[in-house]
Design a protein around this motif. Structure first.
Motif, PDB file in Angstrom:
ATOM      1  N   LEU A  63      25.219  33.464  30.126  1.00 56.37           N
ATOM      2  CA  LEU A  63      25.137  33.865  31.534  1.00 56.37           C
ATOM      3  C   LEU A  63      26.307  33.304  32.341  1.00 56.37           C
ATOM      4  N   ALA A  64      26.773  32.112  31.988  1.00 57.70           N
ATOM      5  CA  ALA A  64      27.927  31.530  32.681  1.00 57.70           C
ATOM      6  C   ALA A  64      29.174  32.384  32.451  1.00 57.70           C
ATOM      7  N   GLU A  65      29.373  32.842  31.217  1.00 56.14           N
ATOM      8  CA  GLU A  65      30.524  33.702  30.921  1.00 56.14           C
ATOM      9  C   GLU A  65      30.407  35.030  31.665  1.00 56.14           C
ATOM     10  N   ILE A  66      29.207  35.585  31.673  1.00 50.60           N
ATOM     11  CA  ILE A  66      28.987  36.857  32.373  1.00 50.60           C
ATOM     12  C   ILE A  66      29.256  36.683  33.861  1.00 50.60           C
ATOM     13  N   ARG A  67      28.748  35.594  34.427  1.00 46.97           N
ATOM     14  CA  ARG A  67      28.963  35.336  35.855  1.00 46.97           C
ATOM     15  C   ARG A  67      30.452  35.251  36.161  1.00 46.97           C
ATOM     16  N   GLU A  68      31.183  34.511  35.332  1.00 51.13           N
ATOM     17  CA  GLU A  68      32.624  34.357  35.551  1.00 51.13           C
ATOM     18  C   GLU A  68      33.325  35.719  35.530  1.00 51.13           C
ATOM     19  N   MET A  69      33.011  36.528  34.534  1.00 51.27           N
ATOM     20  CA  MET A  69      33.679  37.830  34.416  1.00 51.27           C
ATOM     21  C   MET A  69      33.317  38.757  35.574  1.00 51.27           C
ATOM     22  N   ILE A  70      32.056  38.768  35.959  1.00 49.20           N
ATOM     23  CA  ILE A  70      31.620  39.642  37.056  1.00 49.20           C
ATOM     24  C   ILE A  70      32.216  39.179  38.384  1.00 49.20           C
ATOM     25  N   ASN A  71      32.221  37.873  38.619  1.00 50.76           N
ATOM     26  CA  ASN A  71      32.712  37.366  39.895  1.00 50.76           C
ATOM     27  C   ASN A  71      34.209  37.570  40.082  1.00 50.76           C
ATOM     28  N   LEU A  72      34.953  37.741  38.998  1.00 51.52           N
ATOM     29  CA  LEU A  72      36.390  37.987  39.105  1.00 51.52           C
ATOM     30  C   LEU A  72      36.688  39.355  39.707  1.00 51.52           C
ATOM     31  N   TYR A  73      35.701  40.223  39.750  1.00 52.97           N
ATOM     32  CA  TYR A  73      35.880  41.551  40.334  1.00 52.97           C
ATOM     33  C   TYR A  73      36.295  41.441  41.798  1.00 52.97           C
ATOM     34  N   ASP A  74      35.797  40.417  42.478  1.00 51.81           N
ATOM     35  CA  ASP A  74      36.005  40.280  43.920  1.00 51.81           C
ATOM     36  C   ASP A  74      37.319  39.611  44.298  1.00 51.81           C
ATOM     37  N   LEU A  75      38.202  39.355  43.344  1.00 52.32           N
ATOM     38  CA  LEU A  75      39.468  38.686  43.661  1.00 52.32           C
ATOM     39  C   LEU A  75      40.402  39.547  44.499  1.00 52.32           C
ATOM     40  N   GLY A  76      40.239  40.849  44.436  1.00 50.51           N
ATOM     41  CA  GLY A  76      41.103  41.737  45.209  1.00 50.51           C
ATOM     42  C   GLY A  76      42.446  41.986  44.542  1.00 50.51           C
ATOM     43  N   ASP A  77      42.526  41.802  43.242  1.00 54.15           N
ATOM     44  CA  ASP A  77      43.800  42.025  42.530  1.00 54.15           C
ATOM     45  C   ASP A  77      43.744  43.289  41.689  1.00 54.15           C
ATOM     46  N   GLY A  78      42.895  44.228  42.089  1.00 57.71           N
ATOM     47  CA  GLY A  78      42.768  45.461  41.323  1.00 57.71           C
ATOM     48  C   GLY A  78      42.103  45.239  39.983  1.00 57.71           C
ATOM     49  N   GLN A  79      41.314  44.209  39.877  1.00 57.40           N
ATOM     50  CA  GLN A  79      40.544  43.839  38.683  1.00 57.40           C
ATOM     51  C   GLN A  79      41.429  43.322  37.550  1.00 57.40           C
ATOM     52  N   GLY A  80      42.678  43.032  37.816  1.00 59.08           N
ATOM     53  CA  GLY A  80      43.587  42.554  36.773  1.00 59.08           C
ATOM     54  C   GLY A  80      43.094  41.295  36.078  1.00 59.08           C
ATOM     55  N   GLU A  81      42.765  40.279  36.856  1.00 64.53           N
ATOM     56  CA  GLU A  81      42.306  39.018  36.265  1.00 64.53           C
ATOM     57  C   GLU A  81      40.968  39.212  35.555  1.00 64.53           C
ATOM     58  N   GLN A  82      40.085  40.000  36.145  1.00 66.76           N
ATOM     59  CA  GLN A  82      38.794  40.281  35.511  1.00 66.76           C
ATOM     60  C   GLN A  82      39.012  40.919  34.139  1.00 66.76           C
ATOM     61  N   LEU A  83      39.923  41.868  34.069  1.00 62.24           N
ATOM     62  CA  LEU A  83      40.179  42.550  32.802  1.00 62.24           C
ATOM     63  C   LEU A  83      40.819  41.608  31.781  1.00 62.24           C
ATOM     64  N   ARG A  84      41.739  40.743  32.231  1.00 60.85           N
ATOM     65  CA  ARG A  84      42.376  39.784  31.311  1.00 60.85           C
ATOM     66  C   ARG A  84      41.342  38.806  30.738  1.00 60.85           C
ATOM     67  N   VAL A  85      40.498  38.257  31.606  1.00 61.85           N
ATOM     68  CA  VAL A  85      39.474  37.312  31.153  1.00 61.85           C
ATOM     69  C   VAL A  85      38.472  38.006  30.234  1.00 61.85           C
ATOM     70  N   THR A  86      38.065  39.204  30.606  1.00 60.43           N
ATOM     71  CA  THR A  86      37.117  39.952  29.780  1.00 60.43           C
ATOM     72  C   THR A  86      37.723  40.275  28.420  1.00 60.43           C
ATOM     73  N   LEU A  87      38.990  40.662  28.394  1.00 57.89           N
ATOM     74  CA  LEU A  87      39.668  40.943  27.130  1.00 57.89           C
ATOM     75  C   LEU A  87      39.705  39.705  26.245  1.00 57.89           C
ATOM     76  N   LYS A  88      40.079  38.556  26.810  1.00 62.30           N
ATOM     77  CA  LYS A  88      40.154  37.321  26.018  1.00 62.30           C
ATOM     78  C   LYS A  88      38.776  36.939  25.490  1.00 62.30           C
ATOM     79  N   ARG A  89      37.782  36.938  26.351  1.00 66.36           N
ATOM     80  CA  ARG A  89      36.425  36.568  25.918  1.00 66.36           C
ATOM     81  C   ARG A  89      35.896  37.557  24.875  1.00 66.36           C
ATOM     82  N   SER A  90      36.191  38.835  25.055  1.00 67.38           N
ATOM     83  CA  SER A  90      35.731  39.846  24.098  1.00 67.38           C
ATOM     84  C   SER A  90      36.409  39.674  22.751  1.00 67.38           C
TER      85      SER A  90
END
Length: 150
Positions: A63-90
């Motif tokens: 759940l901590a990993e999921i929270r981190e990935m979901i919360n990165l959506y709100d950074l306002g960078d076009g989801q770039g960081e969210q996608l990078r973190v999700t790719l690495k974790r995946s």
């Protein structure tokens, strides 16, 4: 035009989870429904987050990993960081699952060999006659199987 909303019952039925599970994700800060009196009201965004939570759980993320990935959506960078973190974790999770699969396949192979040896031994016993001890039989069959594998 008002945004489509969902009740906890709607989401629970749609995703085949309990209302208790949805409340648990809310308690963990993963969902943020609004309230209308005593009722929780979920938006399309909450529904999308629930989809991501359930997918993450199915893939074995904490759940901590999921929270981190979901919360990165709100950074306002076009989801770039969210996608990078999700790719690495995946990618990391995929490596773990592939290792587990190899371990499971090895265990299945070993169990098949054990079952074959035990079936052969019991067949000899059932036919009567002189039968070696189970220890001797297993050792000779295991040695023979190892020689075939080489």
């Amino acid at each position: 035009m008002t945004e489509k909303t969902f009740t906890i019952t709607d989401l629970a039925q749609e995703f085949k989870v309990t209302a208790r599970a949805i409340r648990f994700y809310e308690d963990k800060g993963l969902l943020h429904p609004s309230r209308q009196g005593m009722n929780r009201v979920y938006t399309k965004r909450d529904r999308a987050r629930l989809i991501l939570i359930l997918r993450g759980k199915r893939l074995g993320f904490s759940l901590a990993e999921i929270r981190e990935m979901i919360n990165l959506y709100d950074l306002g960078d076009g989801q770039g960081e969210q996608l990078r973190v999700t790719l690495k974790r995946s990618a990391d999770r995929l490596k773990v699952l592939e290792t587990q699969r190899r371990d499971v396949e090895a265990a299945i192979d070993e169990l098949r060999r054990s079952v074959a040896i035990l079936e052969e031994y019991l067949g000899l016993k059932d036919r009567g006659g002189k039968v070696p001890s189970i220890d001797d039989f297993v050792k000779t069959r295991s040695d023979a199987m190892l020689n075939v594998a080489e």
